[in-house]
Design an enzyme around this catalytic site. Structure first.
Site, PDB file in Angstrom:
ATOM      1  N   HIS A   8       0.815  -1.228   0.000  1.00  0.00           N
ATOM      2  CA  HIS A   8       0.000   0.000   0.000  1.00  0.00           C
ATOM      3  C   HIS A   8       0.841   1.268   0.000  1.00  0.00           C
ATOM      4  O   HIS A   8       0.572   2.193  -0.757  1.00  0.00           O
ATOM      5  CB  HIS A   8      -0.953   0.029   1.203  1.00  0.00           C
ATOM      6  CG  HIS A   8      -1.961  -1.064   1.180  1.00  0.00           C
ATOM      7  ND1 HIS A   8      -1.717  -2.299   1.743  1.00  0.00           N
ATOM      8  CD2 HIS A   8      -3.200  -1.131   0.639  1.00  0.00           C
ATOM      9  CE1 HIS A   8      -2.775  -3.070   1.561  1.00  0.00           C
ATOM     10  NE2 HIS A   8      -3.683  -2.395   0.893  1.00  0.00           N
ATOM     11  N   ARG A 224     -16.843  22.578  19.311  1.00  0.00           N
ATOM     12  CA  ARG A 224     -18.225  22.097  19.198  1.00  0.00           C
ATOM     13  C   ARG A 224     -19.162  22.865  20.111  1.00  0.00           C
ATOM     14  O   ARG A 224     -20.378  22.759  19.985  1.00  0.00           O
ATOM     15  CB  ARG A 224     -18.252  20.597  19.530  1.00  0.00           C
ATOM     16  CG  ARG A 224     -17.492  19.737  18.543  1.00  0.00           C
ATOM     17  CD  ARG A 224     -18.171  19.659  17.190  1.00  0.00           C
ATOM     18  NE  ARG A 224     -19.532  19.164  17.288  1.00  0.00           N
ATOM     19  CZ  ARG A 224     -19.860  17.875  17.410  1.00  0.00           C
ATOM     20  NH1 ARG A 224     -18.914  16.957  17.407  1.00  0.00           N
ATOM     21  NH2 ARG A 224     -21.120  17.483  17.508  1.00  0.00           N
TER      22      ARG A 224
HETATM   23  N1  URA Z   1     -11.665  16.175  13.030  1.00  0.00           N
HETATM   24  C1  URA Z   1     -12.650  15.494  13.667  1.00  0.00           C
HETATM   25  O1  URA Z   1     -12.649  14.267  13.706  1.00  0.00           O
HETATM   26  N2  URA Z   1     -13.641  16.193  14.253  1.00  0.00           N
HETATM   27  C2  URA Z   1     -13.703  17.540  14.217  1.00  0.00           C
HETATM   28  O2  URA Z   1     -14.640  18.127  14.756  1.00  0.00           O
HETATM   29  C3  URA Z   1     -12.657  18.235  13.545  1.00  0.00           C
HETATM   30  C4  URA Z   1     -11.650  17.534  12.960  1.00  0.00           C
END
Ligand code: URA
Length: 261
Positions: A8, A224
């Protein structure tokens, strides 16, 4: 050293010239920049599917920069083939979304351990087996961040196979998050988990089962609990900070490392 090319990654032992250090971004598009930042004379080695690799030299050590693609299954393939080629020290560099309200962007999240919300790591060790980072490599990341005065946090990462349901995102095609993941972001917040990403559980579990060493650092590009869309300024700063950090962490570890090649 053999010329046998791994299926790979399309690399052989002789192409790696004794490299022991691997730097693993997810994105093939970041490999060249990362390698040239470590060593302006870095050179292209191979490209196949999600695996693009360049070879750099730093303080006499060869450093392989190789992308892994997104998520555990493609990371597991890279780790199998790179470990077989003699790589010993694995630094993953990536991006992440933070879930604690007191983390401002950009910020470097240095993972000390990962919640195993992936599937690939369970093919290597039972779920009770910890996905923990190597202390020496992690110390090099922390010391580099301190010396460079970069904002950072250390702690636990929730590492999910999926970007959407596994990270409890409702802005999806169906808008439905299976019961298993409903309420999980709040649960991780209460348990002082710092962030979500998609590779550390696989990386840290597998490398521990190999008896090798791995560490994980990610630039927080979204919060978030504040904003979900990365802004260009944060993205640029995040990338710069990660590139600066990884080079210095490598320098520190190479200088401290007394293990025979
Ligand atoms: N990568 C992720 O997995 N989640 C996010 O919120 C941002 C980057």
């Amino acid at each position: 050293m053999t010329n046998e090319v791994k299926y790979h990654v399309r690399l052989s032992e002789s192409m790696l010239e004794g490299a022991r250090y691997a730097v693993l971004p997810g994105d093939p598009g970041r490999v060249e920049k990362t390698a040239r930042n470590i060593d302006p004379n870095a050179r292209f080695l191979a490209q196949n599917r999600e695996y693009t690799s360049w070879l750099a030299t730093l303080n006499g050590e060869r450093i392989l920069v190789c992308s892994t693609g997104i998520g555990g299954p493609s990371v597991s393939i890279a780790l199998e083939e790179l470990a077989a080629l003699g790589l010993k020290y694995f630094y993953r560099i990536g991006t992440t979304g933070v879930i604690q309200p007191d983390i401002d962007l950009p910020c470097l999240i240095i993972t000390t351990g990962a919640v195993r919300l992936d599937g690939a790591s369970t093919h290597y060790a039972p779920i009770e087996y910890p996905a923990v980072a190597d202390l020496e490599l992690t110390n090099s990341l922390v010391d580099a961040a301190r010396e460079l005065n970069l904002p950072y946090r250390t702690g636990i990462t929730a590492s999910s196979d999926t970007f959407y349901p596994g990270q409890e995102r409702y802005d999806t095609y169906t808008g439905y998050v299976p019961k298993r993941f409903q309420g999980t972001m709040q649960e991780w917040q209460k348990l002082h988990v710092l962030n979500y990403e998609m590779e550390s559980a696989t990386l840290l579990t597998i490398i521990n089962t190999f008896g090798l060493q791995a560490a994980m650092v990610a630039s927080a590009i979204v919060s978030r609990v504040k904003e979900e869309t990365p802004d260009d300024h944060v993205l640029r700063l995040a990338e710069e900070q990660l590139a600066t950090l990884i080079k210095h962490a490598l320098e520190l570890h190479i200088n401290r490392n007394t293990r025979p090649a």
